[in-house]
Scaffold this active site. Structure first.
Site, PDB file in Angstrom:
ATOM      1  CD  GLN A  43      -2.340  -8.617   4.731  1.00 35.95           C
ATOM      2  OE1 GLN A  43      -3.152  -7.714   4.780  1.00 35.95           O
ATOM      3  NE2 GLN A  43      -1.084  -8.416   4.385  1.00 35.95           N
TER       4      GLN A  43
ATOM      5  CG  MET B  68      -1.931  -1.183   1.118  1.00 36.63           C
ATOM      6  SD  MET B  68      -3.470  -0.914   1.997  1.00 36.63           S
ATOM      7  CE  MET B  68      -2.890  -0.734   3.662  1.00 36.63           C
TER       8      MET B  68
ATOM      9  CD  GLU C  14       6.856 -15.043   9.328  1.00 33.90           C
ATOM     10  OE1 GLU C  14       7.623 -14.710  10.255  1.00 33.90           O
ATOM     11  OE2 GLU C  14       6.737 -16.217   8.938  1.00 33.90           O
TER      12      GLU C  14
ATOM     13  CG  HIS D 270       7.061  -2.078   1.976  1.00 35.01           C
ATOM     14  ND1 HIS D 270       6.944  -0.938   2.737  1.00 35.01           N
ATOM     15  CD2 HIS D 270       5.830  -2.656   1.988  1.00 35.01           C
ATOM     16  CE1 HIS D 270       5.711  -0.816   3.165  1.00 35.01           C
ATOM     17  NE2 HIS D 270       5.010  -1.848   2.739  1.00 35.01           N
TER      18      HIS D 270
HETATM   19  O1  PAF Z   1      -0.329  -5.711   3.831  1.00 43.24           O
HETATM   20  C1  PAF Z   1      -0.686  -4.799   3.054  1.00 43.24           C
HETATM   21  O2  PAF Z   1       0.028  -3.814   2.819  1.00 43.24           O
HETATM   22  C2  PAF Z   1      -2.048  -4.896   2.397  1.00 43.24           C
HETATM   23  O3  PAF Z   1      -2.978  -5.478   3.235  1.00 43.24           O
HETATM   24  C3  PAF Z   1      -2.002  -5.607   1.039  1.00 43.24           C
HETATM   25  C4  PAF Z   1      -1.607  -7.071   1.181  1.00 43.24           C
HETATM   26  C5  PAF Z   1      -1.037  -4.891   0.104  1.00 43.24           C
HETATM   27  C6  PAF Z   1      -3.394  -5.568   0.394  1.00 43.24           C
HETATM   28  O4  PAF Z   1      -3.837  -4.265   0.208  1.00 43.24           O
END
Ligand code: PAF
Length: 282
Positions: free
Chosen positions: A152, A29, A147, A36
């Site tokens: 999720q 996001m 993680e 990331h």
């Molecule tokens: O973890 C995230 O940043 C979000 O939930 C994702 C997996 C990109 C989905 O919008």
């Protein structure tokens, strides 16, 4: 690196590229940070083509203020992606992804009913909506998730199974700041005073590992909650110790071979999450 804004263009590029090798997808996001980057580096190492999506997905926000204040830093993000050797940055508009409302309801089952699922109604259905679209548009060989959002990953695995996606879901370890705070796009919203206190979350979870050796699950939960709450700005929303596969809370350490403690804490009005794995009991 090419920046792609439309689904049609993404599909066209990847259709051409697919024969040349494997595709790794890193859904994000935006407001990218070193956490990331570690997913992207792993994807780079394991695939011929790397696609990173940057999209603040409105359907997974159950709190309009959280959506409105979510950091958006496209220029810095694209610079980081270029530097990391990404092939395609997919940065669509909301209208491109949702030309009409997505009314799909996923039967995500028990993994989505507890913790984040209970606290943020509709959140995981929204995650399933966007990730299934990204999987469908990209058709990657592998997709990478951090993680920190432990639950999720279980939900995405369930969605992939339901939808029949033959995609390897790769879970990657949490990246932490030097003081232990789990990296998160939300950390930039902490005031300097809150930022100073926030590492207590990870410190307490780590401390709970030794505490757990001679205390029950319930006592360990109490310890973590009371300890974190004793610091200024901090308010634990929940601390659950669950089975790492089913996400169901355990009541006895012997209920599972792999226990994970998952916490959500409000630091002021910033919602932070973290988790820790408890070693298997002998
Ligand atoms: O973890 C995230 O940043 C979000 O939930 C994702 C997996 C990109 C989905 O919008």
């Amino acid at each position: 690196m090419e920046i792609i804004r439309t689904v049609a263009e993404l599909k066209a590029k990847l259709d051409g590229a697919r024969e040349k090798g494997s595709i790794g997808l890193v859904p994000t996001m935006g407001a990218l940070h070193a956490g990331h980057l570690s997913l992207i580096q792993r994807a780079r190492k394991e695939n011929d083509i790397v696609v990173v999506s940057v999209f603040v997905n409105p359907t997974q926000f159950n709190n309009p203020n959280d959506l409105a204040t979510y950091p958006r830093t496209e220029e810095a993000d694209t610079a980081m992606l270029r530097e990391a050797g990404v092939d395609y940055a997919f940065i669509p508009s909301v209208e491109e992804i949702y030309p009409e409302p997505d009314t799909r309801q996923f039967d995500l089952g028990p993994v989505a009913e507890v913790m984040e699922g209970a606290m943020r109604p509709g959140h995981f259905n929204g995650v399933a909506q966007i990730v299934s679209k990204l999987f469908d548009f990209t058709r990657p060989n592998r997709a990478y998730f951090g993680e920190k959002d432990f639950q999720q990953i279980a939900v995405i695995r369930r969605m992939a199974e339901l939808e029949g996606f033959d995609i390897e879901i790769v879970d990657c370890p949490i990246k932490r700041e030097d003081d232990g705070l789990a990296m998160s796009s939300r950390n930039v919203r902490l005031t300097p005073e809150q930022r100073e206190v926030a590492p207590v979350i990870h410190r307490t979870l780590e401390g709970s590992l030794s505490w757990a050796t001679d205390h029950t699950v319930e006592q360990t939960k109490r310890y973590v909650i009371d300890e974190i709450n004793s610091f200024p700005f901090m308010q634990v929303e929940y601390y659950e110790i669950v089975d790492a596969l089913t996400m169901q809370p355990i009541t006895d350490w012997n209920d599972t071979d792999s226990a994970v403690g998952c916490v959500t804490v409000f630091c002021g009005d910033v919602r932070l999450i973290d988790n820790i794995k408890y070693p298997k009991r002998k």
